[in-house]
Design an enzyme around this catalytic site. Structure first.
Site, PDB file in Angstrom:
ATOM      1  CB  ILE A   1     -24.976  -6.028  24.669  1.00  0.00           C
ATOM      2  CG1 ILE A   1     -23.671  -6.639  25.199  1.00  0.00           C
ATOM      3  CG2 ILE A   1     -25.419  -4.874  25.576  1.00  0.00           C
ATOM      4  CD1 ILE A   1     -22.494  -5.673  25.231  1.00  0.00           C
ATOM      5  CE  LYS A   2     -28.943 -13.479  24.610  1.00  0.00           C
ATOM      6  NZ  LYS A   2     -29.851 -12.531  25.299  1.00  0.00           N
ATOM      7  NE  ARG A   3     -23.633  -5.036  20.793  1.00  0.00           N
ATOM      8  CZ  ARG A   3     -24.957  -4.834  20.724  1.00  0.00           C
ATOM      9  NH1 ARG A   3     -25.799  -5.848  20.676  1.00  0.00           N
ATOM     10  NH2 ARG A   3     -25.425  -3.604  20.703  1.00  0.00           N
TER      11      ARG A   3
END
Lengths: 362, 362
Positions: A116-118
């Site tokens: 998700i690379k949040r």
């Protein structure tokens, strides 16, 4: 990270299958199926406009595709890594299928790494950390126990009274959780953007993987900048990551705070392996992006542990190179070829990685 | 960026309202409403389990809350900035309400800045860029024109045959788009992670804002690192951002590639304003996070343009300081106080900013 490491051992396979569907990776049969469903539903009373109805049917094909792949590889891989961007491209319906993909994989015993690379500032990172910790305010937090019990009893009775289309897999089940065992996180905001994820992982027996050295060509533009005090930006980030994990080192010696280190940087990867002794690596970039098994072997520790290698297109798109596939097959036969091709590719990847690891330890 | 700049001029207000709901920012009346709906729906035949049913009802309260605020401020502010993390914390139902919030704001003439802070490698960034470009494969791409026409005709007839609960606002409308005019993007992956957004913005008359210098305390850990060749990481990123925007400079002199520059760094902000002459700034951190109007005034250009300042809690949480609110009010009266408090706060912010800008230009 213990759960992941144990799963890798059990499967004797340090690889993860990237579930990154996109229109070009779906067999024509699935697209036809979604088109036909959209038409027939409108004839049977669906009041939704064409594009809205289509969006749900098309997104459902991502789940169908993933389900076939999960069924085909679940006994030979420890984990899957759905890339949420692919689902988010389809709007709400896509994210619904993302969550259902995660749940289906978990239900089949796989460790689910949500890519998700949040990353955001503290209070907002707390909100994203609900990927790991679940719904922020539950019904049981606001209702009396007897109210919860009544709703559950009613729901059960109501469900018994309707046809259970769910069993046939052609109805949507709604959930409010994301069903991930780990997520990827972006470090650009610094510690206060990371701590909520670290805390949620510790509390809920989950893990995170922080971007350190990504596999893409332009990753050098920021990550490789040389610092005035020596070293590069990604090395500074590496030290931060090792520190963020210091309090969650598990029984295998690795913390709950892993690092993303691209297979396309074998030299840096090998140095990072030494620099980050308690940090487990998620290694993208093997295969389609150019990283070889010998490259990634350098990112493992002396025991052949310490990393898991991702392949997406190489596995889920393997059916495209299978001469048995053609557009005239029916949908079940097409999905069988998708599944079989994925399994063959996953087995070949396991063999490739394990051979390279054996070679590296000679 | 022309559309945003024109909207700011029309409202004489360089501020954006952050629509960042969370449980603690909702009046008790909304939470009660969701609890009661969950109970009464289960009595009326809902087969969903308690938490799944609750998650939808609770998420719907975010939309109800936002709708009240949008109605209250739409004539005095040019834009809203929903923070997707707050909705994502509620799973799929939350993201559904995110999209509906965006659509409601657009339908009411507001510019919608989706604070999504996405960032990934090239092919994945392409998927995220569908936030700006829409559904990647439309029904009209796969179906014949007469099939599309038939589905639309059927849908219209089917919709006419059922009660239109939508009009009462208590049914969910499903969409497959995100309804954003701009999104925020993380630069850590470099150019190939940015180009898909730049391209989508250019093609679809939208904008992006790239994180340069964020407002949070730990932002210094990576962003302020000193580089061997001089300058800091965030300054290097600033130069990249100015470059990424070079081909999309609009009639007001600003490109489609904006920058996020926190109000909590007024010195750096003032220097960045000079360093990035064609880059419009999104300035978070005013108010609750400590940035003053005098601080942010330094991030505007000599004409009093060049930036838009965000306030979230200060506006959507203003009802908490309103003495007229109490927990015994009915839901409509509670929402009226939320709305009125937000409007008063938004007007005060406009006055505060415009005074400081006037002062700065003396």
């Amino acid at each position: 990270m213990d759960r992941l490491i144990d799963a890798i051992s059990a499967a004797d396979n340090p690889s993860v299958v990237g579930l990154d569907p996109k229109p070009a990776l779906l067999p024509k049969q699935l697209i036809d199926n979604a088109r036909e469903a959209t038409i027939s539903e409108s004839e049977m009373g669906n009041p939704m406009g064409a594009e809205a109805a289509w969006s749900i049917n098309f997104a459902a094909m991502y789940l169908k595709f993933n389900t076939a792949i999960i069924d085909a590889v679940k006994d030979i891989v420890p984990a899957v890594k759905p890339q949420i961007a692919m689902y988010e491209a389809l709007g709400e319906a896509g994210l619904w299928m993302y969550a259902r993909t995660c749940k289906y994989a978990q239900d089949n015993g796989l460790y689910v790494l949500g890519d998700i690379k949040r990353g955001d500032i503290g209070s907002t990172a707390e909100a994203y950390a609900h990927h790991l910790s679940g719904f922020p305010l539950k019904f049981s937090d606001v209702a009396d126990p007897d109210e919860v019990e009544n709703v559950e009893r009613n729901a059960e009775a109501n469900a018994a009274g309707i046809d259970d289309a769910e069993e046939n897999g052609d109805e949507f089940q709604f959930g409010s959780e994301w069903y991930e065992d780990a997520v990827t996180v972006n470090p650009y905001l610094g510690t206060d953007g990371i701590t909520p994820f670290v805390d949620a992982a510790a509390t809920h027996d989950k893990d995170i993987f922080i971007l350190v050295r990504t596999s893409n060509p332009s990753s050098s533009e920021i990550q490789e900048l040389e610092l005035a005090n020596g070293g590069r930006v990604y090395e500074h980030v590496a030290d931060l990551v090792e520190g963020w994990g210091a309090n969650t080192i598990g029984s295998h010696g690795y913390s709950r705070t892993g690092a993303v280190v691209g297979a396309t940087h074998p030299e840096e990867g090998a140095r990072l392996r030494e620099r980050m002794p308690h940090t487990f690596f998620l290694v993208p970039g093997y295969g389609a992006q150019g990283g070889t098994a010998a490259d990634v072997a350098r990112m493992f520790d002396a025991n052949g542990s310490g990393a898991i290698v991702n392949s997406s297109r190489g596995i889920i798109g393997a059916w495209k190179k299978n001469p048995d596939y053609n557009e005239d097959l029916n949908i079940d036969d097409a999905l069988a070829i998708v599944a079989q091709s994925a399994r063959t590719a996953a087995l070949a990847m396991r063999e490739d990685l394990n051979s390279a690891l054996k070679e590296a330890r000679r």
